[in-house]
Design a protein around this motif. Structure first.
Motif, PDB file in Angstrom:
ATOM      1  N   GLY A 192      -7.414  46.363  41.413  1.00 26.84           N
ATOM      2  CA  GLY A 192      -6.467  47.220  40.704  1.00 26.84           C
ATOM      3  C   GLY A 192      -6.732  47.259  39.216  1.00 26.84           C
ATOM      4  N   ASN A 193      -7.074  46.108  38.638  1.00 29.04           N
ATOM      5  CA  ASN A 193      -7.358  46.043  37.216  1.00 29.04           C
ATOM      6  C   ASN A 193      -8.612  46.850  36.883  1.00 29.04           C
ATOM      7  OD1 ASN A 193      -7.120  45.274  34.552  1.00 29.04           O
ATOM      8  ND2 ASN A 193      -8.300  43.408  34.848  1.00 29.04           N
ATOM      9  N   ARG A 246     -10.180  54.272  34.869  1.00 27.95           N
ATOM     10  CA  ARG A 246      -9.387  55.413  34.403  1.00 27.95           C
ATOM     11  C   ARG A 246      -9.380  55.467  32.874  1.00 27.95           C
ATOM     12  NH1 ARG A 246      -4.059  54.228  35.757  1.00 27.95           N
ATOM     13  NH2 ARG A 246      -4.802  54.105  37.898  1.00 27.95           N
ATOM     14  N   SER A 247      -9.320  54.304  32.244  1.00 29.07           N
ATOM     15  CA  SER A 247      -9.318  54.235  30.784  1.00 29.07           C
ATOM     16  C   SER A 247     -10.660  54.673  30.196  1.00 29.07           C
ATOM     17  CB  SER A 247      -8.981  52.811  30.332  1.00 29.07           C
ATOM     18  OG  SER A 247      -8.868  52.749  28.934  1.00 29.07           O
ATOM     19  N   SER A 272      -3.171  55.217  28.540  1.00 29.45           N
ATOM     20  CA  SER A 272      -4.030  54.650  29.573  1.00 29.45           C
ATOM     21  C   SER A 272      -4.542  53.265  29.190  1.00 29.45           C
ATOM     22  CB  SER A 272      -5.206  55.598  29.832  1.00 29.45           C
ATOM     23  OG  SER A 272      -6.094  55.047  30.763  1.00 29.45           O
ATOM     24  N   ALA A 273      -4.876  53.081  27.910  1.00 33.39           N
ATOM     25  CA  ALA A 273      -5.366  51.774  27.453  1.00 33.39           C
ATOM     26  C   ALA A 273      -4.265  50.715  27.512  1.00 33.39           C
ATOM     27  CB  ALA A 273      -5.925  51.888  26.036  1.00 33.39           C
ATOM     28  N   VAL A 274      -3.038  51.114  27.162  1.00 33.14           N
ATOM     29  CA  VAL A 274      -1.916  50.169  27.252  1.00 33.14           C
ATOM     30  C   VAL A 274      -1.704  49.756  28.703  1.00 33.14           C
ATOM     31  CG1 VAL A 274       0.580  49.926  26.982  1.00 33.14           C
ATOM     32  CG2 VAL A 274      -0.759  50.939  25.146  1.00 33.14           C
ATOM     33  N   ALA A 299     -13.081  58.772  26.836  1.00 35.72           N
ATOM     34  CA  ALA A 299     -14.096  59.795  26.558  1.00 35.72           C
ATOM     35  C   ALA A 299     -13.425  61.101  26.146  1.00 35.72           C
ATOM     36  CB  ALA A 299     -14.979  59.996  27.784  1.00 35.72           C
ATOM     37  N   ILE A 300     -12.341  61.457  26.827  1.00 37.95           N
ATOM     38  CA  ILE A 300     -11.593  62.675  26.471  1.00 37.95           C
ATOM     39  C   ILE A 300     -10.974  62.515  25.082  1.00 37.95           C
ATOM     40  CG2 ILE A 300      -9.541  64.039  27.053  1.00 37.95           C
ATOM     41  CD1 ILE A 300     -10.258  63.469  30.022  1.00 37.95           C
TER      42      ILE A 300
END
Length: 196
Positions: free
Chosen positions: A81-82, A88-89, A65-67, A94-95
Motif C-alpha cells: 500500500g505504501n 501515485r506521488s 498526494s505527497a502528504v 511529474a504533473i
C-alpha cells in the motif's frame, strides 16, 4: 530521512505555495484592487492563468498526494500500500513539475514584457521593447496612467509567482526522486514501527 517523512514535508510545503500562486493570480485580475480594467485591458500573461492552473491546481494535487504518501492511510497498511501511494506521488509530482514550469515561464514573460497600460493616449505593452530594463527604472512606472499603479502591481505579483514556482519546481523534483526511491525501497518508518 525516510521517504515517508520527506514526502510529508514536501507536501506540506507545496500546498501553501500552490495557494499563494492561486491568490496572486486572482489579484492580477484586479489591478490595484479594482475591476474597471478587467474586461479589456489586462495583459495576456494574466489571462493565461499560470498561477491559478500551473502553479496552483497542478501543484496542489502533488502536494496532497505527497502528504498522503507520507502518512499512514488505510490504503497503506503494509509495504504494498505504501509503495502504491508513492507510485501515485511520482505521477502527481511529474504533473506538478510541468505546472510549475508553465507558471515560471508565463510569469517570467509577464515580468519581461510588462503590463498593458494607457500611456501617451494609447493602450499597449509599452515596456515590451525594453527587454525588462524597466524593472530597474522606477521612474518609468509612473508613465502608465491607467490602471493606476499597474506596473507595481504586476511586478510584485509576477515576482511572487516566479519565486513560488521556482520553489515548486525544486520541491516537485525532490518529491519525484523521493517517491521513486519509496517505490523501489519502501518506507523505513514501517520497519521501525514493526520492530517496537
Amino acid at each position: 530521512m525516510c521517504t515517508g517523512k520527506c514526502a510529508r514535508f514536501v507536501g506540506l510545503s507545496l500546498i501553501p505555495l500552490s495557494l499563494i500562486c492561486i491568490v496572486a493570480n486572482a489579484l492580477l485580475l484586479v489591478p490595484n484592487g479594482q475591476t474597471t480594467w478587467t474586461k479589456d485591458h489586462l495583459s495576456l500573461q494574466v489571462w493565461l492563468m499560470a498561477g491559478f492552473v500551473g502553479g496552483g491546481l497542478m501543484v496542489l494535487c502533488p502536494g496532497i498526494s505527497a502528504v498522503r504518501a507520507g502518512g499512514k492511510g488505510c490504503c497503506g497498511a503494509g509495504c504494498c500500500g505504501n509503495r502504491c501511494r508513492m507510485l501515485r506521488s511520482v505521477f502527481c509530482s511529474a504533473i506538478g513539475l510541468l505546472g510549475a514550469i508553465y507558471c515560471l515561464s508565463v510569469s517570467g514573460t509577464g515580468l519581461r514584457i510588462g503590463p498593458q497600460c494607457l500611456m501617451n493616449g494609447s493602450w499597449d505593452y509599452h515596456f515590451q521593447d525594453t527587454a525588462g530594463s524597466y524593472l530597474l527604472n522606477r521612474t518609468q512606472w509612473n508613465l502608465c496612467l491607467e490602471p493606476p499603479d499597474v506596473v507595481l502591481w504586476n511586478v510584485t505579483l509576477f515576482s511572487l509567482l516566479v519565486a513560488a514556482s521556482c520553489l515548486e519546481i525544486l520541491l516537485c523534483g525532490v518529491q519525484l526522486v523521493n517517491a521513486s526511491i519509496g517505490v523501489l525501497c519502501g518506507d523505513c518508518r514501517r520497519k521501525q514501527g514493526s520492530s517496537q
